[in-house]
Design a protein around this motif. Structure first.
Motif, PDB file in Angstrom:
ATOM      1  N   PRO A 149      41.925 -15.524 -18.082  1.00 29.56           N
ATOM      2  CA  PRO A 149      41.192 -15.494 -16.800  1.00 29.56           C
ATOM      3  C   PRO A 149      41.593 -14.297 -15.943  1.00 29.56           C
ATOM      4  O   PRO A 149      42.766 -14.095 -15.654  1.00 29.56           O
ATOM      5  CB  PRO A 149      41.608 -16.807 -16.134  1.00 29.56           C
ATOM      6  N   GLY A 150      40.634 -13.470 -15.567  1.00 25.19           N
ATOM      7  CA  GLY A 150      40.919 -12.280 -14.776  1.00 25.19           C
ATOM      8  C   GLY A 150      41.165 -11.043 -15.605  1.00 25.19           C
ATOM      9  O   GLY A 150      41.318  -9.943 -15.057  1.00 25.19           O
ATOM     10  N   GLY A 151      41.263 -11.214 -16.925  1.00 24.64           N
ATOM     11  CA  GLY A 151      41.431 -10.063 -17.799  1.00 24.64           C
ATOM     12  C   GLY A 151      42.883  -9.699 -18.078  1.00 24.64           C
ATOM     13  O   GLY A 151      43.819 -10.373 -17.647  1.00 24.64           O
ATOM     14  N   ILE A 152      43.060  -8.590 -18.793  1.00 29.79           N
ATOM     15  CA  ILE A 152      44.386  -8.174 -19.232  1.00 29.79           C
ATOM     16  C   ILE A 152      45.306  -7.838 -18.067  1.00 29.79           C
ATOM     17  O   ILE A 152      46.518  -8.100 -18.118  1.00 29.79           O
ATOM     18  CB  ILE A 152      44.283  -6.967 -20.198  1.00 29.79           C
ATOM     19  N   ASN A 153      44.768  -7.279 -16.993  1.00 27.98           N
ATOM     20  CA  ASN A 153      45.608  -6.938 -15.836  1.00 27.98           C
ATOM     21  C   ASN A 153      46.147  -8.191 -15.155  1.00 27.98           C
ATOM     22  O   ASN A 153      47.296  -8.217 -14.695  1.00 27.98           O
ATOM     23  CB  ASN A 153      44.819  -6.089 -14.843  1.00 27.98           C
ATOM     24  N   ALA A 154      45.312  -9.239 -15.075  1.00 30.79           N
ATOM     25  CA  ALA A 154      45.765 -10.508 -14.499  1.00 30.79           C
ATOM     26  C   ALA A 154      46.844 -11.123 -15.380  1.00 30.79           C
ATOM     27  O   ALA A 154      47.819 -11.706 -14.870  1.00 30.79           O
ATOM     28  CB  ALA A 154      44.587 -11.467 -14.347  1.00 30.79           C
ATOM     29  N   LEU A 155      46.692 -10.992 -16.697  1.00 29.70           N
ATOM     30  CA  LEU A 155      47.703 -11.501 -17.625  1.00 29.70           C
ATOM     31  C   LEU A 155      49.024 -10.777 -17.426  1.00 29.70           C
ATOM     32  O   LEU A 155      50.085 -11.414 -17.322  1.00 29.70           O
ATOM     33  CB  LEU A 155      47.203 -11.330 -19.061  1.00 29.70           C
ATOM     34  N   ARG A 156      48.987  -9.462 -17.367  1.00 29.23           N
ATOM     35  CA  ARG A 156      50.221  -8.692 -17.180  1.00 29.23           C
ATOM     36  C   ARG A 156      50.889  -9.023 -15.844  1.00 29.23           C
ATOM     37  O   ARG A 156      52.114  -9.133 -15.760  1.00 29.23           O
ATOM     38  CB  ARG A 156      49.912  -7.189 -17.246  1.00 29.23           C
ATOM     39  N   LYS A 157      50.087  -9.195 -14.801  1.00 25.54           N
ATOM     40  CA  LYS A 157      50.638  -9.489 -13.482  1.00 25.54           C
ATOM     41  C   LYS A 157      51.339 -10.839 -13.473  1.00 25.54           C
ATOM     42  O   LYS A 157      52.441 -10.978 -12.913  1.00 25.54           O
ATOM     43  CB  LYS A 157      49.522  -9.472 -12.436  1.00 25.54           C
ATOM     44  N   GLU A 158      50.724 -11.840 -14.107  1.00 26.94           N
ATOM     45  CA  GLU A 158      51.354 -13.163 -14.108  1.00 26.94           C
ATOM     46  C   GLU A 158      52.621 -13.176 -14.951  1.00 26.94           C
ATOM     47  O   GLU A 158      53.617 -13.786 -14.576  1.00 26.94           O
ATOM     48  CB  GLU A 158      50.377 -14.224 -14.617  1.00 26.94           C
ATOM     49  N   VAL A 159      52.594 -12.478 -16.086  1.00 17.87           N
ATOM     50  CA  VAL A 159      53.804 -12.380 -16.913  1.00 17.87           C
ATOM     51  C   VAL A 159      54.933 -11.726 -16.118  1.00 17.87           C
ATOM     52  O   VAL A 159      56.083 -12.170 -16.157  1.00 17.87           O
ATOM     53  CB  VAL A 159      53.516 -11.583 -18.205  1.00 17.87           C
ATOM     54  N   SER A 209      54.908 -19.931 -20.255  1.00 16.17           N
ATOM     55  CA  SER A 209      54.841 -20.500 -18.910  1.00 16.17           C
ATOM     56  C   SER A 209      53.578 -20.109 -18.154  1.00 16.17           C
ATOM     57  O   SER A 209      53.450 -20.434 -16.973  1.00 16.17           O
ATOM     58  CB  SER A 209      56.073 -20.056 -18.099  1.00 16.17           C
ATOM     59  N   LEU A 210      52.658 -19.419 -18.801  1.00 12.76           N
ATOM     60  CA  LEU A 210      51.420 -19.027 -18.133  1.00 12.76           C
ATOM     61  C   LEU A 210      50.685 -20.241 -17.572  1.00 12.76           C
ATOM     62  O   LEU A 210      50.653 -21.302 -18.184  1.00 12.76           O
ATOM     63  CB  LEU A 210      50.511 -18.284 -19.110  1.00 12.76           C
ATOM     64  N   SER A 211      50.067 -20.060 -16.416  1.00 13.07           N
ATOM     65  CA  SER A 211      49.396 -21.175 -15.748  1.00 13.07           C
ATOM     66  C   SER A 211      47.974 -21.404 -16.242  1.00 13.07           C
ATOM     67  O   SER A 211      47.413 -22.481 -16.054  1.00 13.07           O
ATOM     68  CB  SER A 211      49.359 -20.939 -14.232  1.00 13.07           C
ATOM     69  N   GLY A 212      47.374 -20.395 -16.847  1.00 15.15           N
ATOM     70  CA  GLY A 212      45.981 -20.512 -17.256  1.00 15.15           C
ATOM     71  C   GLY A 212      45.818 -20.584 -18.756  1.00 15.15           C
ATOM     72  O   GLY A 212      46.755 -20.359 -19.526  1.00 15.15           O
ATOM     73  N   LYS A 213      44.611 -20.909 -19.176  1.00 15.24           N
ATOM     74  CA  LYS A 213      44.256 -20.927 -20.589  1.00 15.24           C
ATOM     75  C   LYS A 213      43.345 -19.744 -20.909  1.00 15.24           C
ATOM     76  O   LYS A 213      42.553 -19.318 -20.085  1.00 15.24           O
ATOM     77  CB  LYS A 213      43.511 -22.216 -20.948  1.00 15.24           C
TER      78      LYS A 213
END
Length: 209
Positions: free
Chosen positions: A119-129, A181-185
């Motif tokens: 959700p939100g794309g690769i940048n959102a994934l990197r930010k949450e990590v 531990s990511l919050s999204g799927k």
């Protein structure tokens, strides 16, 4: 932040619950509850105190306790990581021993009509990590440290079989914990309109201060 005390003490009141594995969700829930209780107790002391010197001391004590809590929680998350990895290894062995291999749904597809997306794309994934990463547990004489994290995005969007492949063991371990531990799927990969298992790779770099 909703209150002056929370602002002063940098306390994050929005809890992040993992949707990937129950083990990580339980650990985070437990320690967030304890953070909330500690925050309330320190807030009472802070609000009741009129001496600014003592107020500063209370703030320092609070930050010390929160740092300790982070370290203790990380130890629990390492235990969760080992438990999840052992469970997944057993599941993989059971799949390999299936009597009817033609009915095996464990195949991972390298090429798909649509790749798996967060959700939100690769940048959102990197930010949450990055937000989930506990850098205090990374020890390295080399700066920056790098790793490549490979994991499987299942047909239901959850991730499994997270493996970080880098030279620094402590960095690899924290990267794996952050991914679990990511919050999204994810939205799963698709072939001919059907969801399939997909191998996802994410390079990570950490600059140590």
């Amino acid at each position: 932040m909703k209150s002056q005390f929370l602002f002063l003490f940098f306390f994050i009141s929005t809890f992040c619950f993992s949707q990937q594995t129950e083990e990580f969700k339980q650990v985070k829930n437990y320690y967030n509850q304890h953070r909330s209780m500690l925050n309330n107790e320190f807030k009472k002391k802070f609000d009741a105190e009129t001496n600014n010197v003592i107020k500063t001391s209370i703030k320092q004590d609070f930050l010390f306790f929160m740092k300790k809590m982070d370290s203790i929680e990380n130890t629990a998350l390492v235990g969760a990581l080992l438990k999840v990895r052992n469970t997944e290894d057993l599941d993989n062995l059971n799949l390999e021993k299936k009597i009817n291999p033609t009915a095996d749904h464990s195949e991972i597809f390298p090429f798909t009509d649509k790749t798996a997306d967060y959700p939100g794309g690769i940048n959102a994934l990197r930010k949450e990590v990055a937000n989930l990463f506990y850098s205090e547990a990374v020890f390295s004489e080399i700066n920056p440290v790098k790793t490549n994290v490979a994991f499987v995005v299942e047909k239901n969007g959850k991730i499994t079989n997270v493996r970080a492949e880098g030279d620094n063991f402590t960095f690899n371990r924290q990267a794996e914990i952050a991914l679990y531990s990511l919050s999204g799927k994810f939205s799963p990969a698709v072939i001919n309109g059907d969801p399939v298992r997909y191998r996802f790779r994410l390079p990570l770099t950490l600059n140590l201060e």
